[in-house]
Enzyme design. Structure first.
Site, PDB file in Angstrom:
ATOM      1  N   LYS A  81      38.104  42.210  36.783  1.00  0.00           N
ATOM      2  CA  LYS A  81      39.429  41.159  36.954  1.00  0.00           C
ATOM      3  C   LYS A  81      38.907  40.314  38.022  1.00  0.00           C
ATOM      4  CE  LYS A  81      44.360  41.499  37.809  1.00  0.00           C
ATOM      5  NZ  LYS A  81      45.698  42.227  38.260  1.00  0.00           N
ATOM      6  N   SER A 156      49.537  42.079  34.922  1.00  0.00           N
ATOM      7  CA  SER A 156      48.702  40.970  35.313  1.00  0.00           C
ATOM      8  C   SER A 156      47.173  41.080  34.816  1.00  0.00           C
ATOM      9  CB  SER A 156      48.531  40.287  36.701  1.00  0.00           C
ATOM     10  OG  SER A 156      48.187  41.626  37.525  1.00  0.00           O
ATOM     11  N   SER A 180      50.436  46.472  36.839  1.00  0.00           N
ATOM     12  CA  SER A 180      49.425  45.490  36.045  1.00  0.00           C
ATOM     13  C   SER A 180      48.349  46.291  35.458  1.00  0.00           C
ATOM     14  CB  SER A 180      49.141  44.533  37.263  1.00  0.00           C
ATOM     15  OG  SER A 180      49.880  43.524  37.083  1.00  0.00           O
TER      16      SER A 180
HETATM   17  N1  GLN Z   1      54.440  42.173  36.812  1.00  0.00           N
HETATM   18  C1  GLN Z   1      54.473  42.673  38.306  1.00  0.00           C
HETATM   19  C2  GLN Z   1      54.579  41.369  39.148  1.00  0.00           C
HETATM   20  O1  GLN Z   1      54.680  40.337  38.342  1.00  0.00           O
HETATM   21  C3  GLN Z   1      53.360  43.487  38.685  1.00  0.00           C
HETATM   22  C4  GLN Z   1      52.228  42.801  38.875  1.00  0.00           C
HETATM   23  C5  GLN Z   1      51.171  43.699  39.260  1.00  0.00           C
HETATM   24  O2  GLN Z   1      51.056  44.869  39.206  1.00  0.00           O
HETATM   25  N2  GLN Z   1      49.835  43.020  39.951  1.00  0.00           N
HETATM   26  O3  GLN Z   1      54.532  41.436  40.176  1.00  0.00           O
END
Ligand code: GLN
Length: 489
Positions: A81, A156, A180
């Site tokens: 990532k 994400s 995420s």
């Molecule tokens: N969807 C969640 C957010 O927008 C979690 C994102 C993540 O785990 N990095 O914060």
């Protein structure tokens, strides 16, 4: 040969390498060819370093030929990532702010993977600074779900999940702050694991919300997830929140732990908002465990169900507003060409460099930390967080793990929730409590919707309960065929 190779689990690839049926160079070429063929449509990668990877693959082949292979990951490509540092490679966080930034050092997980012989193969797309649930917040454009290119891969870490699902890499790393890793794994039909907070070093992971962030793994099956976790876990003096835990051989533990287990099913995770097809698939998975002799217990997590999303969006935004203050146009990252003085450099560089969602979070986080609101929002959220953790820990007194859906729905359409941040925030309703409580969680495929979209089962363990949690997930996986299904691209 190629199609057959790219969807094989790492354990099988390693056996082929050991038997000299293939070389690491050939393996890398197979994944590079697949990426070349499909990534124009999937758009999982922000950048690729095929030449650098080939040099490392040749070195792995040389080690194998002299009997010095470093283990099952030697010569295996791993996608990163674009938030985890690899020395000399871009580190963009899918943000205009870091579009031209090259990492000057390796993250600890990178150092560990290189030591195991794994080959960093490309940078994977994500929501900007890991804020989002669909990868649509990337400054470089969205990634598509390999099962249906008109749908999101989740986020994400959407690029990581899509790349593994599409056969572009056998393994990938992501980060999980509120879901995420698990959420995109569920939406792409692969295995995604978020470790206990403190098990894996965050050194070299660009910070979003430091008390929640953990690096996690994407793999085709639970055995591969165990292998990758074992390679990256362990105490690190560079991360003050890293825990000095003993790291078992997670892969070997899988064969030792056979149950039967006491499994809790939180009733609140099956209420309004859960898609009926997703609910049915997860209930069927629970039925499998019951038939296998496990004790299934109804449990209650009322505080988490009611307050986790609100608490998360106070704490995560507060920490993000502080962490992202470093992107000021002075030290590194984007600097506005239109700026005239120092204050103007800060303001214009940040205005130009950050996208909408990142700005929304910085504004919210700055507000909840500001004097006069700090006690009412931030402090109160921390108190409720402690209560939520206590609620989970009490449930674990008589359960070995919890079972739930990973997400309320299967993959949604690109654009469907982009204009409605609150609807997007609800995508993580079943995963976020795990981050607040610092627990490990894993998503394993548990079926498909009538429309052919993957569904994920979440297994949640107690702190540092990864070995048992993995064994529980694998017991289900081994009795089902889901992980042998691949998208037709
Ligand atoms: N969807 C969640 C957010 O927008 C979690 C994102 C993540 O785990 N990095 O914060």
């Amino acid at each position: 040969m190629t199609d057959d190779l790219i969807f094989r689990p790492v354990a099988e690839l390693a056996a082929l390498l050991d038997a000299k049926k293939i070389s690491s160079v050939e393996l890398l070429q197979a994944f590079a060819a697949r990426t070349e063929a499909v990534d124009g449509r999937v758009k999982a990668f922000n950048s690729l370093d095929e030449a650098g990877a080939l040099v490392l693959a040749a070195a792995a082949d040389a080690r194998r030929s002299t009997g010095q292979a470093r283990g099952p990951l030697d010569g295996i490509p791993v996608g990163f990532k674009d938030v985890i540092a690899v020395d000399g490679q871009p580190l963009t966080c899918s943000s205009r702010m870091l579009a031209n930034f090259v990492s000057p050092y390796d993250a600890t997980v990178t150092t560990k993977l290189k030591a195991a012989g794994a080959i960093p193969f490309g940078r994977l797309n994500m929501d900007e600074f890991a804020m989002g649930s669909s990868t649509e917040n990337s400054a470089f454009g969205p990634t598509a779900n390999p099962w249906d290119l008109s749908r999101v891969p989740g986020g994400s870490s959407g690029g990581s999940a899509a790349a593994v699902a599409a056969g572009e890499v056998p393994l990938a790393l992501g980060s999980d702050t509120g879901g995420s890793v698990r959420q995109p794994a569920a939406l792409c039909g692969i295995v995604g694991l978020k470790p206990t907070y403190g098990l894996v070093s965050r050194y070299g992971l660009a910070a979003f919300a430091s008390s929640l962030d953990q690096i996690g793994t994407f793999a085709r099956n639970v055995g591969d997830a165990a292998l990758l976790l074992g390679a990256i876990a362990g105490h690190d003096a560079h991360d003050s929140t890293s825990f000095p835990a003993d790291i078992p051989d997670y892969r070997a533990e899988l064969d030792r732990r056979k149950g039967p287990w006491r499994l809790g099913v939180p009733q609140e995770y099956f209420g309004a908002g859960l898609d009926p097809e997703v609910g049915a698939a997860v209930r069927q998975a629970i039925g499998f465990y019951r038939e296998a002799g496990c004790e299934i217990k109804e449990v209650a997590l009322p505080l988490a169900a009611e307050h986790a999303i609100a608490v998360y969006y106070l704490i995560a935004t507060a920490e993000a507003s502080s962490n992202l203050a470093r992107y000021d146009g002075i030290r590194y990252g984007h600097r506005s060409a239109a700026a005239t003085d120092a204050i103007d450099i800060y303001a214009k560089s940040r205005a130009e460099g950050f996208g909408e969602e990142v700005k929304r979070r910085i504004v919210l986080g700055t507000h909840v930390l500001s004097s006069g609101y700090h006690d009412a929002y931030y402090l109160r959220a921390q108190q409720v967080r402690t209560l939520i953790r206590g609620e989970y820990l009490r449930v674990f007194q008589d359960c070995d793990a919890l079972l739930s859906p990973t997400t309320p729905t299967a993959a949604f359409k690109l654009g469907e929730k982009a204009a409605d941040p609150l609807a997007m925030y609800l995508s993580d309703i079943y995963t976020i409590g795990v981050n607040l409580a610092g627990l490990p969680g894993i998503s394993v495929p548990c079926g498909f919707t009538g429309g052919g979209l993957p569904i994920g089962l979440q297994v949640i363990g107690p702190p540092f309960g990864e070995a048992e949690m993995l064994a529980i997930a694998r017991a289900y996986e081994q009795a089902h065929e889901w992980s042998s299904k691949h998208p037709k691209l």
